[in-house]
Every structure is written in C-alpha cells, then in structure tokens.
Design a protein around this motif. Structure first.
Motif, PDB file in Angstrom:
ATOM      1  N   UNK A   1     -66.302  97.855 -71.547  1.00 22.25           N
ATOM      2  CA  UNK A   1     -65.126  98.410 -70.847  1.00 22.25           C
ATOM      3  C   UNK A   1     -65.564  99.490 -69.864  1.00 22.25           C
ATOM      4  N   UNK A   2     -66.526 100.285 -70.313  1.00 19.65           N
ATOM      5  CA  UNK A   2     -67.018 101.370 -69.457  1.00 19.65           C
ATOM      6  C   UNK A   2     -67.622 100.822 -68.166  1.00 19.65           C
ATOM      7  N   UNK A   3     -68.458  99.784 -68.318  1.00 18.49           N
ATOM      8  CA  UNK A   3     -69.058  99.208 -67.102  1.00 18.49           C
ATOM      9  C   UNK A   3     -67.970  98.682 -66.191  1.00 18.49           C
ATOM     10  N   UNK A   4     -66.972  98.084 -66.828  1.00 18.17           N
ATOM     11  CA  UNK A   4     -65.918  97.469 -66.010  1.00 18.17           C
ATOM     12  C   UNK A   4     -65.095  98.520 -65.274  1.00 18.17           C
ATOM     13  N   UNK A   5     -64.849  99.663 -65.922  1.00 18.97           N
ATOM     14  CA  UNK A   5     -64.108 100.698 -65.197  1.00 18.97           C
ATOM     15  C   UNK A   5     -64.898 101.177 -63.994  1.00 18.97           C
ATOM     16  N   UNK A   6     -66.220 101.087 -64.088  1.00 20.81           N
ATOM     17  CA  UNK A   6     -67.031 101.525 -62.950  1.00 20.81           C
ATOM     18  C   UNK A   6     -67.019 100.492 -61.828  1.00 20.81           C
ATOM     19  N   UNK A   7     -66.916  99.210 -62.171  1.00 17.17           N
ATOM     20  CA  UNK A   7     -67.186  98.185 -61.164  1.00 17.17           C
ATOM     21  C   UNK A   7     -66.007  97.268 -60.833  1.00 17.17           C
ATOM     22  N   UNK A   8     -65.327  96.756 -61.852  1.00 12.48           N
ATOM     23  CA  UNK A   8     -64.457  95.604 -61.620  1.00 12.48           C
ATOM     24  C   UNK A   8     -63.420  95.860 -60.525  1.00 12.48           C
ATOM     25  N   UNK A   9     -62.788  97.009 -60.561  1.00 14.62           N
ATOM     26  CA  UNK A   9     -61.793  97.269 -59.516  1.00 14.62           C
ATOM     27  C   UNK A   9     -62.314  98.219 -58.448  1.00 14.62           C
ATOM     28  N   UNK A  10     -63.606  98.431 -58.475  1.00 14.34           N
ATOM     29  CA  UNK A  10     -64.199  99.357 -57.515  1.00 14.34           C
ATOM     30  C   UNK A  10     -64.162  98.738 -56.113  1.00 14.34           C
ATOM     31  N   UNK A  11     -63.611  99.481 -55.170  1.00 12.65           N
ATOM     32  CA  UNK A  11     -63.418  98.949 -53.820  1.00 12.65           C
ATOM     33  C   UNK A  11     -64.741  98.589 -53.159  1.00 12.65           C
ATOM     34  N   UNK A  12     -65.715  99.457 -53.335  1.00 12.00           N
ATOM     35  CA  UNK A  12     -67.022  99.196 -52.693  1.00 12.00           C
ATOM     36  C   UNK A  12     -67.674  97.974 -53.321  1.00 12.00           C
ATOM     37  N   UNK A  13     -67.617  97.915 -54.658  1.00 11.98           N
ATOM     38  CA  UNK A  13     -68.206  96.780 -55.371  1.00 11.98           C
ATOM     39  C   UNK A  13     -67.593  95.476 -54.879  1.00 11.98           C
ATOM     40  N   UNK A  14     -66.268  95.468 -54.731  1.00  8.44           N
ATOM     41  CA  UNK A  14     -65.614  94.239 -54.300  1.00  8.44           C
ATOM     42  C   UNK A  14     -65.955  93.908 -52.853  1.00  8.44           C
ATOM     43  N   UNK A  15     -66.053  94.925 -52.025  1.00  3.27           N
ATOM     44  CA  UNK A  15     -66.422  94.650 -50.635  1.00  3.27           C
ATOM     45  C   UNK A  15     -67.805  94.024 -50.536  1.00  3.27           C
ATOM     46  N   UNK A  16     -68.673  94.425 -51.454  1.00  3.57           N
ATOM     47  CA  UNK A  16     -70.031  93.892 -51.403  1.00  3.57           C
ATOM     48  C   UNK A  16     -70.164  92.503 -52.024  1.00  3.57           C
ATOM     49  N   UNK A  17     -69.215  92.110 -52.895  1.00  8.88           N
ATOM     50  CA  UNK A  17     -69.430  90.878 -53.647  1.00  8.88           C
ATOM     51  C   UNK A  17     -68.396  89.778 -53.396  1.00  8.88           C
ATOM     52  N   UNK A  18     -67.157  90.144 -53.088  1.00 10.95           N
ATOM     53  CA  UNK A  18     -66.129  89.109 -52.925  1.00 10.95           C
ATOM     54  C   UNK A  18     -66.429  88.292 -51.673  1.00 10.95           C
ATOM     55  N   UNK A  19     -66.367  86.980 -51.831  1.00 12.73           N
ATOM     56  CA  UNK A  19     -66.621  86.035 -50.734  1.00 12.73           C
ATOM     57  C   UNK A  19     -68.048  86.077 -50.190  1.00 12.73           C
ATOM     58  N   UNK A  20     -68.960  86.578 -50.964  1.00 13.16           N
ATOM     59  CA  UNK A  20     -70.371  86.564 -50.562  1.00 13.16           C
ATOM     60  C   UNK A  20     -71.070  85.456 -51.344  1.00 13.16           C
ATOM     61  N   UNK A  21     -71.832  84.644 -50.656  1.00  8.75           N
ATOM     62  CA  UNK A  21     -72.623  83.604 -51.311  1.00  8.75           C
ATOM     63  C   UNK A  21     -71.773  82.598 -52.063  1.00  8.75           C
ATOM     64  N   UNK A  22     -70.763  82.049 -51.396  1.00 10.00           N
ATOM     65  CA  UNK A  22     -69.851  81.121 -52.063  1.00 10.00           C
ATOM     66  C   UNK A  22     -70.537  79.760 -52.240  1.00 10.00           C
ATOM     67  N   UNK A  23     -70.428  79.212 -53.443  1.00  3.06           N
ATOM     68  CA  UNK A  23     -70.964  77.881 -53.727  1.00  3.06           C
ATOM     69  C   UNK A  23     -69.831  77.042 -54.307  1.00  3.06           C
ATOM     70  N   UNK A  24     -69.600  75.876 -53.729  1.00  3.32           N
ATOM     71  CA  UNK A  24     -68.551  75.002 -54.252  1.00  3.32           C
ATOM     72  C   UNK A  24     -69.077  74.310 -55.511  1.00  3.32           C
ATOM     73  N   UNK A  25     -68.175  73.845 -56.392  1.00  4.69           N
ATOM     74  CA  UNK A  25     -68.640  73.199 -57.627  1.00  4.69           C
ATOM     75  C   UNK A  25     -69.526  71.985 -57.343  1.00  4.69           C
ATOM     76  N   UNK A  26     -69.161  71.163 -56.372  1.00  5.52           N
ATOM     77  CA  UNK A  26     -69.948  69.951 -56.078  1.00  5.52           C
ATOM     78  C   UNK A  26     -71.343  70.334 -55.615  1.00  5.52           C
ATOM     79  N   UNK A  27     -71.381  71.332 -54.752  1.00  6.47           N
ATOM     80  CA  UNK A  27     -72.664  71.757 -54.200  1.00  6.47           C
ATOM     81  C   UNK A  27     -73.530  72.391 -55.295  1.00  6.47           C
TER      82      UNK A  27
END
Lengths: 257, 417
Positions: free
Chosen positions: B208-234
C-alpha cells in the motif's frame, strides 16, 4: 474475455485425449514431412524435414486445432559426440583406472573432429518449442540442418517474428545459417569473435585469452595458456532402473533403426 | 540550407539505467528514437556449455547466477527438467517449500524491479522502501540455505534440507543499540515459518505504501501511461511471456494453466492489464506481489500442519545423510559415487518451464544417458523481451527508452547466460 473462455474449455478436456488430438492434427498437417519422436512427461515432439519447415510451421500457427501463436524458444544442438563417453569402464586394467584425462572425446583437446559420414548428415539440428496460448498446448519440433559447412536451415522469422534473436543466437553459438533471416549477426560473443563456441569441437577454455600489455599500452589477444582438464569424466551407464525407457527410446541424433 | 541528419547515440554499457551491461545503439531524429539496436553478450559466461562439462548437480549453482534476482525459480526449472527425465516424484512437503520459495523469489524480484524502475524514472523514495523489505526475504534465503542470494537450495528429488526451527539472530554490536537489536530480533525469535508469517502480515501494508507513492502520482503516470504499448497479438507473436504478456491483457500464467508442483491446490488470482503500456505492467506486477503474499500464507499453513520428508529416499540420486555414512557401508558407497561421478540420467530430452517472475523460464535438457547433460538450453524470458525492445521504443523520446527498459524487467545474467 475471449481468451479466458478458450483456455477454460481446453483445460476441461482430459489431458490424454488432448495430447492425442494434437498428435493427430500435426500428423495430418505435416503428412510425410513430419514424424513423431519419443518423449517423456506427456510432451509432444515431431521431427520435420528441412524442406517443409516454413510451410508446416505456418500451418501449425494458423490451423485452429494447433494455433501455435507463440514461439517459446529456438535452440541449436550439435550431435557430434552424442552417446560417446570419456571414460570406458568396461575393461578394467591391472593397474586400475586413470583419471580419464586422455579421453576419446573430441570435445576437450583436439580441434580436428573426426566427423564420419553419418554424423555429418545429422550433426546439427535446430529445435523449436512452440506454445499455443489459446489452446494451452505445447509442441517441440526438430529439424536437421543441411550437411556441409555452414549448416543451413530456413528461418522462421516470417512465421513468428520472435524467432529473430533466437536464430541469431543459434547462428552465433553453432554457426547454423538461417536462410531468409533479415539480420543474421553475432549476438552473444565478443565483437570480432572467431568460431562457434557451443560446437562440441570447440574447447571449453576457448582459443584465445586477453590481457593488458603494458609495453604496447593496449589489451592484446594471445593463444590460450590454460591446460585443458577434465574434473569429472563423462560416463554412460546402462542403469537397470531405466531399462524399459532405454529400450523404447531410440538414441536421438542417430537414425532410427 | 543545412542538411539534417539522423545521428547515432551510444547508450551504455556503463549506464545506471542500462540495468547492468546493456549497450544500446540508438538512431535518433532529434530526440525521437528511429531505431534501437541492443548489443548484448557483455555478460556471456557460456553457462550452457559449462553445464555440459559437469555432473548434473554441480550446475544447480549456475542456474542461480542466470537471473540473479530470481534465483530459486531458475533452479526450479532446472531440477524439474532432471526430475522429469529421471521420472521421479518429489515429496509433497518439498513441493510446498518450493512453491513458497518461488513466491518469496517473485516478491524479491518485483521489489528489486519496482525500486530500480522507480529510480530510473525519477522516484527515489520507493527504492529505499523496497530494499527494506527485500532484506527480510534475503534473510529467509539465508536461513534456509546459508546464502543470501545464490542458494542452490533445490535439488533433484526435493530441497536440500527442511525449514530451520529457528532464525539466526542479530548479535550485539557497537553500531546498534540494545533496543534496536531487540526490535530486530523480535520477529526472529521463532522458526523460519514464524518469521515469514510475520512478514506476510506486514507486507500488504508495505505494498500500500509503494502504491501511495506511485499509483496516482502525476509524474509517474506521465512517464508510464501510453509508453511502450504492445497489443495482445503482437505480444504473443514477439514471444513475450509473464507480466509483460499479461500487461497486454492476455490471460496466461503457467501457474494456473500448466500447473506444476502444488499450484493447482492453492488459491490465487492472475492480474491482467488492459492497455499494454508501462503503467499496466506496473499495476500487474504490484498486484502479483499481493497474490504471492496470499500463496505464501497458504503454504505456511500447510507446512505447519504437515511435517515430513523433504527429499526423495532414493540414494541413487540423492546423497545419504552424513550421519549414516559414518556407520553404513552402503551409504558411504552411495555418497562416494554421487560426489565423484554423479548419477546418470536416461537418454531423452525434455523441456520444463516455470512461471518465473519475469516470464516463462524454461530449461530444455538433452541427455544421452551420461552423468552430464548433453545439451542444456535455458530459455530466458528477458531475452525475448529485449528482442522486442526495438519495436517498443520506435517513435518514442529518448527518456522513454529508460522507462521501457525498466518495464521489461531485464537482467543480464539470464539474457547473456
């Protein structure tokens, strides 16, 4: 979730019948180009003729009974010393056994491998492990490379794009050429490396060693100075516990007689 | 007008974000990656060739050193392949111990990954938290095998020894106060199982502690959301497995779909992602830590209730007890033969795979009936993942390359072998 229901329905069937269904499907698809190999632990393995590799692989990927969508592994193998031991224990001498240092095996000391006609034909093989995520089944395929230097086999990169690096590795370590590979470079060994280290006639200690030479002010390569030695000789024992399995399993790498 | 060229950028091998010895040759158009060409092999030790020159048991330790953050899972695949060729079954208690340590290893690996990935893309604190918990798990490794990392604990036929009845304790030291040492030794007062139980009680709150630091962290999401997307087939076509495949929304886990040991007796869930980006892979791994915690607790319950043998009783494969050797000639002979020559494995080949923390780790073993493997091929999940790297980073910015390397969870011990 489409994927989930597919897997569940596949699991609910009895494992034996699923295995048989797979064997039957592969035999039908491959026809004369495939032949089943003996396996342990319920695995399914086939040998393929080199000519039909691409076609059969594509069919195995696209056929709904097989659906092998993922290539798990491609591995080369060198059958040069298959079934030869380093220490013969059948005839004991009056002075007892030596340490097995002067062995009959070519792997350790001599570079000139005595390749007879039989092993030259069937020396190098490539093994493919494929997996169907959709149907939850696995299959192993083996194909022998063409004789001669370099040994060759068709590349399956067009069928499974994931084969790219696995084939580069087999090329690097065994010197197997994959026809039609887009980028067949060495991958694991050093830049400028000579030879193919996983071949059985490549010594374990290699051919060259490096050191820093103070006089020249750079790192230099020299012939290896390590004395090759065997700590534990390779012995093959006909263990009575495995007698039934020995009888039904013909030695891989040699033609089935 | 001046001409505009792409330029080539060398990344690594001596770079903290290269996770070891990755050398990347990047073709850049400004700050956008056009092509990435990973050069690997700087850690190539020829493990597979070395294994061909040694009796089967002497290579278990090499397996630890493949993926050196998920040591016991590698051992597991190796000993399982030998066991299948030998056709032996492992005692149930040993199977539970293996499963428990596989899951401890998974948490170890994911903590290492989370800390390193965090530090790569700017989250310093989570690294310190992760390593705090890793220390306790390392103590479990040490208690059971004597080594903090390279355990060589799994053996064909079971595990090396039963779980210890007491934990090693901190000794008085001039660097720690008595109060501090008492606090550290409090959880260590009972058996290893008590210690692990205490850890599993604490661990969900740590996650839970790690998640409070990262999961909703704006910077974390900016760095990871939509980066390196791989489709299931691929993802399937590129031979991806493990959390990377599951992050793309493919429900596939060997523990559920091709269960080995006692995984089919245990209750746990498989998290899958939706978008197949770095953020989803992060969420999948975090949830896997919670699920591993659940599995460990079930194993502890079972192990408490069911004492018994943890090793096969076949002395053609497993060395006899040291005490027996002193009085029993048969045991002495068995021990001598096993230590000098090892056991021979019937001719044949087999492939054994486990769901390692990074994906499918498999060992293809070919035996010609000798006391050494004829050919051993370790199928490393990271190798296939790194091969897909070029496709994942094309069109992304240079900084995203670091995020993608981090999310693939690559370790060079297993990639270079």
């Amino acid at each position: 979730m489409n994927a989930m229901s597919d897997i569940d329905s596949a699991v609910s069937l009895a494992p034996v019948s699923r295995r048989e269904a797979l064997v039957r499907a592969v035999t039908e698809i491959g026809g004369a180009r495939v032949s089943a190999l003996p396996t342990v632990a319920g695995e399914v393995a086939f040998e393929l003729t080199a000519g039909g590799l691409i076609e059969v692989c594509r069919a195995l990927r696209d056929d709904p009974r097989c659906a092998f969508d993922t290539l798990i592994d491609v591995a080369g193998i060198d059958y040069l010393t298959f079934g030869t031991d380093e220490w013969n224990t059948h005839d004991a001498t009056a002075t007892g056994f030596g340490r097995g240092v002067v062995g009959r095996d070519v792997t350790r000391h001599t570079a000139e491998a005595k390749v007879d006609a039989l092993t030259a034909e069937r020396r190098f093989a490539v093994t493919y492990h494929v997996l169907s995520v959709r149907l939850n089944q696995r299959l192993r395929l083996r194909v022998y490379c063409s004789a001669g230097e370099p040994p060759m086999v068709d590349s399956v990169v067009d069928v499974w794009p994931g084969a790219n690096w696995f084939e580069r590795e087999a090329f690097d370590l065994f010197g197997i050429f994959f026809r039609g590979h887009p980028d067949l470079r060495r991958i694991l060994t050093d830049y400028g490396f000579i030879g193919h280290p996983f071949r059985k006639d490549f010594p374990l200690s290699g051919h060259v060693e490096v050191r820093y030479d103070a006089a020249q002010g750079r790192v230099i390569y020299e012939p290896v100075s390590i004395e090759p030695r065997v700590l534990v000789p390779k012995v093959i024992r006909d263990d009575s516990r495995y007698a039934p399995s020995l009888q039904q399993t013909p030695l891989v790498g040699k033609p089935n007689v | 007008m001046s001409e505009i060229h792409n330029f080539t950028l060398n990344f690594g091998p001596q770079h903290p974000a290269a996770h070891g010895v990755l050398r990347l040759v990047l073709e850049m158009d400004g700050e956008v990656v056009q092509k990435a060409d990973p050069h690997i092999g700087l850690l190539h030790r020829g493990t597979e060739k070395l294994a061909e020159s040694k009796p089967f048991n002497q290579s278990i330790g090499y397996m630890d050193r493949l993926d050196y953050v998920s040591m016991m899972c590698n051992e597991h695949a190796y000993v399982m392949s030998i066991e299948r060729l030998l056709g032996v079954n492992v005692p149930l208690r040993a199977q539970y111990i293996r499963v428990m340590f596989d899951e401890i290893t998974r948490i170890l690996n994911h903590l290492m990954w989370l800390g390193a990935h965090g530090i790569d893309i700017g989250a310093m604190t989570v690294f310190l938290y992760c390593f705090r918990e890793r220390e306790d798990l390392m103590d479990c490794y040490e208690a059971v095998s004597g080594a903090r990392m390279h355990a060589t604990y799994y053996r064909p036929g079971g595990v090396y020894r039963d779980l210890p009845a007491e934990m090693p304790k901190y000794q008085p030291s001039k660097f720690r106060s008595k109060k501090e040492i008492d606090r550290l030794n409090e959880a260590r007062s009972g058996s290893l199982l008590d210690f692990i139980q205490d850890f599993t009680d604490r661990f969900p709150r740590c996650v839970d502690e790690y998640e409070t630091l990262l999961t909703d962290n704006r910077i974390w999401k900016q760095r990871t959301v939509n980066i390196g997307v791989v489709t299931p087939e691929r993802a399937k076509a590129l031979s991806m497995t493990g959390p990377v495949l599951r992050g793309s929304g493919v429900l596939w886990d060997l523990r559920k779909h091709q269960p080995y040991e006692v995984y089919d007796q245990l209750d746990f869930d498989i998290p899958i992602g939706v978008n197949g980006d770095c953020y989803d892979r992060y969420l999948v791994r975090v949830e896997e830590m919670r699920q591993s915690n659940r599995i460990i607790r079930q194993c502890i319950d079972w192990l408490r209730k069911n004492p018994g043998s943890v090793m096969l009783n076949d002395h053609k494969i497993v060395p006899p007890r040291r005490a027996d050797m002193k009085g029993d000639m048969e045991s002495l002979i068995h021990h001598f033969k096993l230590m000098t020559e090892g056991y021979t494995v019937p001719a044949g080949e087999c492939y054994a795979a486990v769901e390692a923390p990074k994906g499918e780790f498999g060992v293809w073993l070919v035996s010609d009936g000798a006391n050494k493997p004829y050919r051993l091929k370790a199928r490393a999940p990271g190798f296939a993942h790194l091969a897909a790297m070029d496709e994942m980073v094309r069109g992304h910015m240079l900084a995203d390359v670091v995020a993608v390397i981090g999310t693939l969870d690559i370790v060079f011990g297993e990639i270079d072998r």
